[in-house]
Design a protein around this motif. Structure first.
Motif, PDB file in Angstrom:
ATOM      1  N   ASP A 172      31.938  46.010  41.768  1.00  0.00           N
ATOM      2  CA  ASP A 172      32.044  44.559  41.009  1.00  0.00           C
ATOM      3  C   ASP A 172      33.318  43.778  40.943  1.00  0.00           C
ATOM      4  OD1 ASP A 172      31.540  42.838  39.249  1.00  0.00           O
ATOM      5  OD2 ASP A 172      30.903  44.215  37.993  1.00  0.00           O
ATOM      6  N   LEU A 173      34.134  42.884  41.956  1.00  0.00           N
ATOM      7  CA  LEU A 173      34.863  42.516  41.118  1.00  0.00           C
ATOM      8  C   LEU A 173      35.961  42.033  39.924  1.00  0.00           C
ATOM      9  CD1 LEU A 173      36.060  40.358  44.106  1.00  0.00           C
ATOM     10  CD2 LEU A 173      36.568  42.572  43.582  1.00  0.00           C
ATOM     11  N   ALA A 174      34.313  42.077  38.586  1.00  0.00           N
ATOM     12  CA  ALA A 174      34.708  42.021  37.260  1.00  0.00           C
ATOM     13  C   ALA A 174      35.252  42.933  36.813  1.00  0.00           C
ATOM     14  CB  ALA A 174      33.488  41.558  36.490  1.00  0.00           C
ATOM     15  N   VAL A 175      35.290  43.999  37.986  1.00  0.00           N
ATOM     16  CA  VAL A 175      36.036  45.683  36.898  1.00  0.00           C
ATOM     17  C   VAL A 175      37.353  45.411  37.063  1.00  0.00           C
ATOM     18  CG1 VAL A 175      36.527  47.860  38.252  1.00  0.00           C
ATOM     19  CG2 VAL A 175      34.518  47.790  37.984  1.00  0.00           C
ATOM     20  N   LEU A 176      37.435  44.345  37.270  1.00  0.00           N
ATOM     21  CA  LEU A 176      39.769  44.140  37.580  1.00  0.00           C
ATOM     22  C   LEU A 176      39.970  43.643  36.537  1.00  0.00           C
ATOM     23  CD1 LEU A 176      39.659  42.894  41.155  1.00  0.00           C
ATOM     24  CD2 LEU A 176      40.506  45.026  40.779  1.00  0.00           C
ATOM     25  N   SER A 177      39.124  43.170  35.708  1.00  0.00           N
ATOM     26  CA  SER A 177      39.273  42.675  34.166  1.00  0.00           C
ATOM     27  C   SER A 177      39.289  44.109  32.826  1.00  0.00           C
ATOM     28  CB  SER A 177      38.063  41.522  33.611  1.00  0.00           C
ATOM     29  OG  SER A 177      38.088  40.345  34.675  1.00  0.00           O
ATOM     30  N   SER A 178      38.904  45.204  33.633  1.00  0.00           N
ATOM     31  CA  SER A 178      38.891  46.076  32.616  1.00  0.00           C
ATOM     32  C   SER A 178      39.875  48.129  33.248  1.00  0.00           C
ATOM     33  CB  SER A 178      37.727  46.510  31.927  1.00  0.00           C
ATOM     34  OG  SER A 178      36.837  45.148  31.702  1.00  0.00           O
ATOM     35  N   PRO A 179      41.397  47.168  33.107  1.00  0.00           N
ATOM     36  CA  PRO A 179      42.036  48.463  33.557  1.00  0.00           C
ATOM     37  C   PRO A 179      41.711  49.289  31.994  1.00  0.00           C
ATOM     38  CG  PRO A 179      43.596  47.070  33.391  1.00  0.00           C
ATOM     39  CD  PRO A 179      42.097  45.842  32.615  1.00  0.00           C
ATOM     40  N   ARG A 180      41.429  50.862  33.160  1.00  0.00           N
ATOM     41  CA  ARG A 180      41.523  51.958  32.053  1.00  0.00           C
ATOM     42  C   ARG A 180      43.413  52.081  32.174  1.00  0.00           C
ATOM     43  NH1 ARG A 180      36.976  55.215  31.565  1.00  0.00           N
ATOM     44  NH2 ARG A 180      38.811  55.410  29.260  1.00  0.00           N
ATOM     45  N   ALA A 181      44.264  52.477  32.940  1.00  0.00           N
ATOM     46  CA  ALA A 181      45.530  52.625  32.212  1.00  0.00           C
ATOM     47  C   ALA A 181      46.233  51.972  33.242  1.00  0.00           C
ATOM     48  CB  ALA A 181      45.369  54.129  32.745  1.00  0.00           C
ATOM     49  N   VAL A 182      47.582  51.674  32.752  1.00  0.00           N
ATOM     50  CA  VAL A 182      48.721  50.704  33.839  1.00  0.00           C
ATOM     51  C   VAL A 182      49.680  51.345  33.332  1.00  0.00           C
ATOM     52  CG1 VAL A 182      49.364  48.888  34.251  1.00  0.00           C
ATOM     53  CG2 VAL A 182      47.196  48.540  33.510  1.00  0.00           C
ATOM     54  N   ILE A 183      50.823  51.601  34.431  1.00  0.00           N
ATOM     55  CA  ILE A 183      52.260  52.063  34.586  1.00  0.00           C
ATOM     56  C   ILE A 183      52.986  51.074  35.730  1.00  0.00           C
ATOM     57  CG2 ILE A 183      53.608  53.962  35.617  1.00  0.00           C
ATOM     58  CD1 ILE A 183      51.519  55.619  34.821  1.00  0.00           C
ATOM     59  N   ILE A 184      53.919  50.728  34.996  1.00  0.00           N
ATOM     60  CA  ILE A 184      54.707  49.709  35.561  1.00  0.00           C
ATOM     61  C   ILE A 184      55.711  50.194  35.825  1.00  0.00           C
ATOM     62  CG2 ILE A 184      55.879  47.669  36.012  1.00  0.00           C
ATOM     63  CD1 ILE A 184      52.926  46.211  34.271  1.00  0.00           C
ATOM     64  N   ASP A 185      56.492  50.791  37.079  1.00  0.00           N
ATOM     65  CA  ASP A 185      57.811  50.664  36.991  1.00  0.00           C
ATOM     66  C   ASP A 185      58.566  52.532  36.184  1.00  0.00           C
ATOM     67  OD1 ASP A 185      58.505  49.363  39.428  1.00  0.00           O
ATOM     68  OD2 ASP A 185      59.565  47.650  38.669  1.00  0.00           O
ATOM     69  N   GLY A 186      57.456  53.111  36.144  1.00  0.00           N
ATOM     70  CA  GLY A 186      57.459  54.438  35.045  1.00  0.00           C
ATOM     71  C   GLY A 186      57.653  54.571  34.306  1.00  0.00           C
TER      72      GLY A 186
END
Length: 355
Positions: A337-351
């Protein structure tokens, strides 16, 4: 702070893997004592928006230039949505090159100013035109300012009273573009070409590195791109929106393009043309991925366009142990279900954890 991840790797994994992010924000393969477990059962290397304009907004249906603070806020919003890398495909006067980026914002590959002759692009985005005789000089100038890409507007309708009117026309000769591309490549840069007419093959023969929009792209152009390594960024959120709000000629082109996408996107994928997900100034990267799938790509291939394919084409590391890591997790499988991409649980960017 350190983190542990146990999740199925996207876009191609089928079994959970264990990853750790140490206190320096770097990806490591060995357990880190005391690491906090991140939520989510699926993990991707951060989403990529490969055609975006963080310094461009909209008022009354027309593009406008955003200030530096506004552009940084836009980037922060994208970061919270899981976007870890942005290719800026042009900004008014190259303003993105002057942004003071801070940790936690997406990595940025900038193209600097839009290159178009006066009267052949949106006035609010083109404070100074680029005449053909200065095209190479001005392109190299953007690289000297820190740009990694050059954005050339290869075709566009004439602009009257600030409004594009009529059918798109070529803005530069093939010879001028080829000379510019050769010089940019020699200086270590790359060229992205805005093109909506049937001159894609000419631009690819001139050496451009990516085709942006490509409404009139066809099979011969795709086969040529497969040989040269040029990428295609269809920008479906923006292009298909023209079929709802644009002039009649644009609507007809978009309607035809929509029908052909079901053949062209799978063909491009089979040929090995790098397909990149890019929003332009419309929609979200999650919506862009969904549109790629709705118009012919398998869900995993559509996710590749916003992850692994984009990182590799843009030359950005995404899974190297010992380097600051960028990742995004999801509770459910977006391939189902590609709609899942709209609901991330955690995001880390460059640490740096931003969600």
């Amino acid at each position: 702070m350190s983190w542990a991840v146990r999740a199925v790797g996207l876009p191609d994994g089928d079994q959970p893997v264990d990853l750790w992010v140490d206190a320096a924000g770097c990806l490591v393969r060995e357990p880190v004592p005391g690491a906090e477990r991140l939520p989510g059962r699926y993990v991707a290397p951060g989403l990529v928006d490969a055609h975006a304009h963080p310094a461009v907004g909209s008022e009354a249906g027309m593009p406008v230039a955003l200030g530096g603070g506004e552009a940084l806020n836009v980037l922060a919003e994208w970061a919270a949505c899981g976007v870890g890398l942005v290719r800026d495909a042009g900004s008014p006067g190259g303003s993105v090159l002057d942004l003071d980026l801070v940790p936690g914002l997406p990595r940025l590959q900038a193209a600097g100013r839009f290159l178009a002759p006066a009267g052949r692009y949106f006035p609010a985005l083109l404070p100074e035109g680029a005449p053909q005789q200065r095209l190479t000089e001005l392109a190299l100038g953007e690289l000297a300012r820190g740009g990694r890409w050059v954005k050339v507007i290869a075709d566009f309708p004439p602009v009257a009273d600030g409004i594009p009117s009529g059918a798109p026309e070529l803005t530069y000769s093939s010879k001028a573009i080829e000379s510019m591309v050769t010089a940019v490549h020699a200086a270590g840069g790359r060229v992205a070409a805005h093109v909506t007419t049937d001159v894609v093959s000419d631009l690819v023969r001139a050496g451009v590195d990516s085709v942006e929009h490509g409404i009139a792209i066809d099979e011969p152009a795709l086969r040529l791109m497969a040989r040269t390594g040029a990428a295609w960024t269809p920008t479906l959120c923006a292009v298909l929106g023209l079929g709802e709000t644009g002039p009649d000629a644009a609507r007809r082109r978009v309607a035809d393009h929509r029908q052909r996408l079901h053949e062209l996107l799978p063909l491009a994928y089979r040929l090995g043309v790098p397909i990149l997900a890019g929003t332009d100034t419309a929609g979200t990267i999650a919506r862009e991925v969904a549109l790629l799938a709705e118009h012919g790509l398998e869900p995993a291939a559509a996710i590749q366009a916003a992850t692994t394919t984009a990182y590799r084409f843009l030359g950005e590391p995404f899974d190297q142990a010992g380097q600051p890591t960028t990742l995004v997790t999801y509770q459910d499988d977006p391939r189902e279900d590609l709609a899942v991409l709209s609901s991330p649980r955690a995001v880390i960017i460059d640490g740096v954890r931003v969600r």
